[in-house]
Design an enzyme around this catalytic site. Structure first.
Site, PDB file in Angstrom:
ATOM      1  N   ASP A   1      -6.859   3.507 -13.649  1.00 34.69           N
ATOM      2  CA  ASP A   1      -6.370   4.290 -12.680  1.00 34.69           C
ATOM      3  C   ASP A   1      -5.031   4.952 -13.235  1.00 34.69           C
ATOM      4  O   ASP A   1      -4.132   4.131 -14.083  1.00 34.69           O
ATOM      5  CB  ASP A   1      -6.217   3.973 -11.179  1.00 34.69           C
ATOM      6  N   GLY A   2      -4.451   5.890 -12.857  1.00 41.16           N
ATOM      7  CA  GLY A   2      -3.015   6.535 -13.024  1.00 41.16           C
ATOM      8  C   GLY A   2      -2.060   5.918 -11.864  1.00 41.16           C
ATOM      9  O   GLY A   2      -2.365   5.030 -11.182  1.00 41.16           O
ATOM     10  N   ALA A   3      -0.939   6.274 -12.250  1.00 45.97           N
ATOM     11  CA  ALA A   3       0.020   6.339 -11.278  1.00 45.97           C
ATOM     12  C   ALA A   3       1.124   7.295 -11.245  1.00 45.97           C
ATOM     13  O   ALA A   3       1.305   8.305 -12.216  1.00 45.97           O
ATOM     14  CB  ALA A   3       0.824   4.779 -11.760  1.00 45.97           C
ATOM     15  N   ASP A   4       2.015   7.613 -10.022  1.00 46.31           N
ATOM     16  CA  ASP A   4       3.083   8.473  -9.945  1.00 46.31           C
ATOM     17  C   ASP A   4       4.267   7.818 -10.559  1.00 46.31           C
ATOM     18  O   ASP A   4       5.049   8.504 -10.882  1.00 46.31           O
ATOM     19  CB  ASP A   4       3.213   8.740  -8.488  1.00 46.31           C
TER      20      ASP A   4
ATOM     21  N   LYS B   1       1.607   5.312  -5.836  1.00 48.91           N
ATOM     22  CA  LYS B   1       0.148   5.951  -6.096  1.00 48.91           C
ATOM     23  C   LYS B   1      -0.107   6.870  -4.991  1.00 48.91           C
ATOM     24  O   LYS B   1       0.460   6.521  -3.892  1.00 48.91           O
ATOM     25  CB  LYS B   1      -0.820   5.043  -6.455  1.00 48.91           C
TER      26      LYS B   1
ATOM     27  N   GLY C   1      -2.377  11.892  -5.499  1.00 52.66           N
ATOM     28  CA  GLY C   1      -3.766  12.836  -5.012  1.00 52.66           C
ATOM     29  C   GLY C   1      -4.218  12.632  -3.952  1.00 52.66           C
ATOM     30  O   GLY C   1      -5.516  12.968  -3.640  1.00 52.66           O
TER      31      GLY C   1
ATOM     32  N   GLU D   1      -8.372   3.851  -3.495  1.00 56.17           N
ATOM     33  CA  GLU D   1      -7.649   3.351  -4.670  1.00 56.17           C
ATOM     34  C   GLU D   1      -7.406   1.873  -4.556  1.00 56.17           C
ATOM     35  O   GLU D   1      -7.687   0.913  -5.180  1.00 56.17           O
ATOM     36  CB  GLU D   1      -6.588   3.884  -5.255  1.00 56.17           C
TER      37      GLU D   1
ATOM     38  N   LYS E   1       6.316   8.248 -16.447  1.00 58.25           N
ATOM     39  CA  LYS E   1       6.078   7.475 -15.210  1.00 58.25           C
ATOM     40  C   LYS E   1       6.817   6.187 -15.106  1.00 58.25           C
ATOM     41  O   LYS E   1       6.906   5.513 -13.849  1.00 58.25           O
ATOM     42  CB  LYS E   1       4.568   7.355 -15.004  1.00 58.25           C
TER      43      LYS E   1
HETATM   44  C1  5RP Z   1      -4.201   9.663  -7.092  1.00 59.29           C
HETATM   45  C2  5RP Z   1      -3.251   8.710  -7.717  1.00 59.29           C
HETATM   46  C3  5RP Z   1      -2.876   9.015  -9.159  1.00 59.29           C
HETATM   47  O1  5RP Z   1      -3.483   7.985  -9.851  1.00 59.29           O
HETATM   48  C4  5RP Z   1      -1.566   9.736  -9.263  1.00 59.29           C
HETATM   49  O2  5RP Z   1      -1.169  10.460  -8.420  1.00 59.29           O
HETATM   50  C5  5RP Z   1      -1.431  10.002 -10.458  1.00 59.29           C
HETATM   51  O3  5RP Z   1      -2.080  11.233 -10.968  1.00 59.29           O
HETATM   52  P1  5RP Z   1      -1.978  12.247 -12.315  1.00 59.29           P
HETATM   53  O4  5RP Z   1      -2.864  11.125 -13.252  1.00 59.29           O
HETATM   54  O5  5RP Z   1      -2.689  13.209 -11.939  1.00 59.29           O
HETATM   55  O6  5RP Z   1      -0.672  12.089 -12.755  1.00 59.29           O
HETATM   56  O7  5RP Z   1      -2.899   7.848  -7.142  1.00 59.29           O
HETATM   57  O8  5RP Z   1      -4.111   9.404  -5.564  1.00 59.29           O
END
Ligand code: 5RP
Length: 220
Positions: free
Chosen positions: A81-84, A94, A97, A103, A121
């Site tokens: 998964d990604g992160a903010d 996170k 989105g 998540e 990030k």
């Molecule tokens: C969604 C998340 C995403 O992982 C986070 O917002 C990162 O998004 P992106 O990959 O678009 O930068 O937690 O709820």
């Protein structure tokens, strides 16, 4: 390289962590979307995936990847998964989105959390990115007052409902010096479903794409 190209590069690098023959957990967001696209290329190696949002489930299905209900799965070796924001201890913010609760649930089941992000990030102290908090609609005002007492400025995410039918308060102005304590504190507010701090269960590995390539950080 653009930020999108970096996200694409890190999504590609994460394919190395996919365990052949095992279910994979899949996150949400633009970086996770690139990962899903890469996963589509090797879909014959996995029996299926558990999705952290309706949007992810749809994209996985669009690639012909079987989407399983988490209740039917007892073992997820890897969650990607990604992160903010992410700090050096691999705690994260996170939920940009809005998929933070699902998540966090999939991450709780997974044995290894692989965070994929572009290197922008990585931060020293989290909190510049407003912390998302999922709340039960009738508790919105109460939770907002409690968050203000903690020094934050909660703002209702306009026109947004989570996959669970709840609201998101984005909390500005927090300087997060003890992520685990703050995660616990906010989750204790009645009406909070969960908050976007992933510190109690942070990432095990972070793959961070910069112009010089993909760097790997591992939990100490
Ligand atoms: C969604 C998340 C995403 O992982 C986070 O917002 C990162 O998004 P992106 O990959 O678009 O930068 O937690 O709820």
């Amino acid at each position: 390289m653009t930020q999108d190209e970096l996200k694409q590069a890190v999504a590609k690098a994460a394919i190395e962590y996919v365990v052949p023959g095992a279910i994979i957990g899949v996150g949400t967001g633009s970086t996770a979307n690139y990962f899903i696209d890469e996963l589509g290329r090797i879909k014959d190696r996995i029996p299926g995936a558990v999705a952290s949002s309706e949007a992810t489930a749809k994209r996985l299905a669009g690639h012909g990847i079987k989407v399983l209900d988490l209740n039917d799965v007892s073992d997820i070796p890897v969650y990607v998964d990604g992160a903010d924001e992410i700090d050096a201890g691999l705690a994260m913010i996170k939920g940009g989105g809005g998929a933070l609760t699902r998540e966090k649930i999939v991450a709780a089941v997974a044995r290894k959390f692989v965070c994929i992000a572009d290197a922008s990030k990585l931060v020293q102290t989290m909190g510049k990115f407003p912390l998302p908090v999922e709340v039960i609609p009738m508790a919105r005002a109460h939770v907002a007052r409690e968050l203000a007492k903690l020094g934050g400025e909660p703002v209702l995410r306009p026109g947004f409902t989570t996959d669970n039918g709840n609201l998101i308060l984005d909390v500005k102005g927090l300087s997060i010096t003890d992520p685990q304590a703050l995660e616990t504190r906010i989750n204790a507010i009645v009406g909070v479903v969960t908050n976007g701090l992933f510190a109690l269960r942070g990432a095990d590995v972070a793959l961070l794409a910069g112009t010089e390539g993909v760097k790997t950080l591992k939990r100490a």
